[in-house]
Write an enzyme that holds these catalytic residues in place. Sequence first.
Site, PDB file in Angstrom:
ATOM      1  N   GLY A 134       0.830  -1.202   0.000  1.00  0.00           N
ATOM      2  CA  GLY A 134       0.000   0.000   0.000  1.00  0.00           C
ATOM      3  C   GLY A 134       0.858   1.243   0.000  1.00  0.00           C
ATOM      4  O   GLY A 134       2.093   1.176   0.062  1.00  0.00           O
ATOM      5  N   LYS A 189       3.631  -1.277  -9.957  1.00  0.00           N
ATOM      6  CA  LYS A 189       3.521   0.190  -9.906  1.00  0.00           C
ATOM      7  C   LYS A 189       4.907   0.843  -9.931  1.00  0.00           C
ATOM      8  O   LYS A 189       5.052   1.996 -10.343  1.00  0.00           O
ATOM      9  CB  LYS A 189       2.730   0.647  -8.681  1.00  0.00           C
ATOM     10  CG  LYS A 189       3.209   0.100  -7.343  1.00  0.00           C
ATOM     11  CD  LYS A 189       4.304   0.882  -6.683  1.00  0.00           C
ATOM     12  CE  LYS A 189       4.740   0.215  -5.399  1.00  0.00           C
ATOM     13  NZ  LYS A 189       5.872   0.866  -4.752  1.00  0.00           N
ATOM     14  N   SER A 252      10.134   8.670  -3.574  1.00  0.00           N
ATOM     15  CA  SER A 252      10.176   7.486  -4.429  1.00  0.00           C
ATOM     16  C   SER A 252      11.506   7.350  -5.155  1.00  0.00           C
ATOM     17  O   SER A 252      11.867   8.179  -5.995  1.00  0.00           O
ATOM     18  CB  SER A 252       9.037   7.553  -5.467  1.00  0.00           C
ATOM     19  OG  SER A 252       9.190   6.550  -6.442  1.00  0.00           O
ATOM     20  N   ARG A 253      12.236   6.285  -4.851  1.00  0.00           N
ATOM     21  CA  ARG A 253      13.497   6.029  -5.546  1.00  0.00           C
ATOM     22  C   ARG A 253      13.255   5.699  -7.019  1.00  0.00           C
ATOM     23  O   ARG A 253      14.082   6.018  -7.872  1.00  0.00           O
ATOM     24  CB  ARG A 253      14.262   4.897  -4.863  1.00  0.00           C
ATOM     25  CG  ARG A 253      14.793   5.256  -3.481  1.00  0.00           C
ATOM     26  CD  ARG A 253      15.698   4.175  -2.927  1.00  0.00           C
ATOM     27  NE  ARG A 253      14.989   2.922  -2.720  1.00  0.00           N
ATOM     28  CZ  ARG A 253      14.342   2.598  -1.599  1.00  0.00           C
ATOM     29  NH1 ARG A 253      14.327   3.447  -0.585  1.00  0.00           N
ATOM     30  NH2 ARG A 253      13.723   1.439  -1.485  1.00  0.00           N
ATOM     31  N   GLU A 278      13.443  -0.844  -7.273  1.00  0.00           N
ATOM     32  CA  GLU A 278      12.731  -2.095  -7.530  1.00  0.00           C
ATOM     33  C   GLU A 278      12.150  -2.156  -8.947  1.00  0.00           C
ATOM     34  O   GLU A 278      12.088  -3.216  -9.558  1.00  0.00           O
ATOM     35  CB  GLU A 278      11.614  -2.293  -6.505  1.00  0.00           C
ATOM     36  CG  GLU A 278      12.106  -2.593  -5.092  1.00  0.00           C
ATOM     37  CD  GLU A 278      12.581  -4.043  -4.924  1.00  0.00           C
ATOM     38  OE1 GLU A 278      12.837  -4.725  -5.933  1.00  0.00           O
ATOM     39  OE2 GLU A 278      12.712  -4.474  -3.764  1.00  0.00           O
TER      40      GLU A 278
END
Length: 338
Positions: A134, A189, A252-253, A278
């Site tokens: 989430g 995502k 966010s990487r 990721e």
Amino acid sequence: MAKIVILGAGAFGISLAIMAEESGHSVTMWSAFESEVESIIREGEHKDKLPGVKIPQSISFTSDISCVKDADMVIIGVPSIFVRKVVKQASSYLSKDTIIVNTSKGLEDESYLRMSQVIKEEIGEDASVVVLSGPSHAEEVARKIPTTISAASEDIKAAYKVQEALSNGSLRIYVNDDVIGSELGGALKNIIALCAGVCDGLGYGDNTIAALMTRGITEIARLGVAMGARLDTFFGLTGIGDLIVTCTSLHSRNRRAGTLIGQGTTPDEAVEKVGTVEGYYCCKAAYGLSRKMGVEMPITEQLYKVLFENADINEPLSLLMNRPSKHEREENIFNPGM
């Protein structure tokens, strides 16, 4: 009071450790790196991953993986590419009654397995595995900024136990039984977030990002439904919720790496600068899985070509915009059987 062990001393693992400690549980964190353990104990915080976030002294740290012995709950908090290796190391010490909680978001390269499947291959199909997913950047969870996530499992009793153990005034956990949808939403995502960063680096605007996110959740759902997930999962916390936060946040990487790529940095250099990305690893597996399943994922395909086939960074959007015209409603997803 439960005995909770967290494998991986990364930002999200630490944030969950703080939540669990606050709820009165006994918490131990494991790192593969003795130097990391020593630094955290010495500094009272993880200066690289969560600077300024003080870690309660009651949380223990170790580099001895036998710490999972007799744990009520073991939380996997390592990058997806290390999940199999870490679970294999811990497997001989795990009790059959221990609930395994996975927070890693990705697909295994070549096998295309979801992380819960990887875990069960290593410790047994009857293991109680719960997937936490989430919209939840660790930087905000650790600072007790209100956050909602879901705990998904085929063992619904285990999911409720995780909900009870980790929920508090700042972290609200919902229970879900769609493990496939929860895992795919959380993993895929990251691919769309990388693309959002690329668009940002290329100088595109809000219209482009909104279109990317909307069509992105469509292709995520397309693959998910084909694999047995429920459609409605992709419009909840682990689908559109996680997609929004990962595509838009500076935490966010994936987005940061994408921005660098859009500005001309090579994909390998971008990953090296940002750290664990990721979406970079997941894209290769997701592209292979889509081809195996015969599912159309045009955004994933174009990112794959940029990351792994040296495609010109300026070509993908033109190719996507000039695909054959079609109806927005895709009957095979939104109205199964019609």
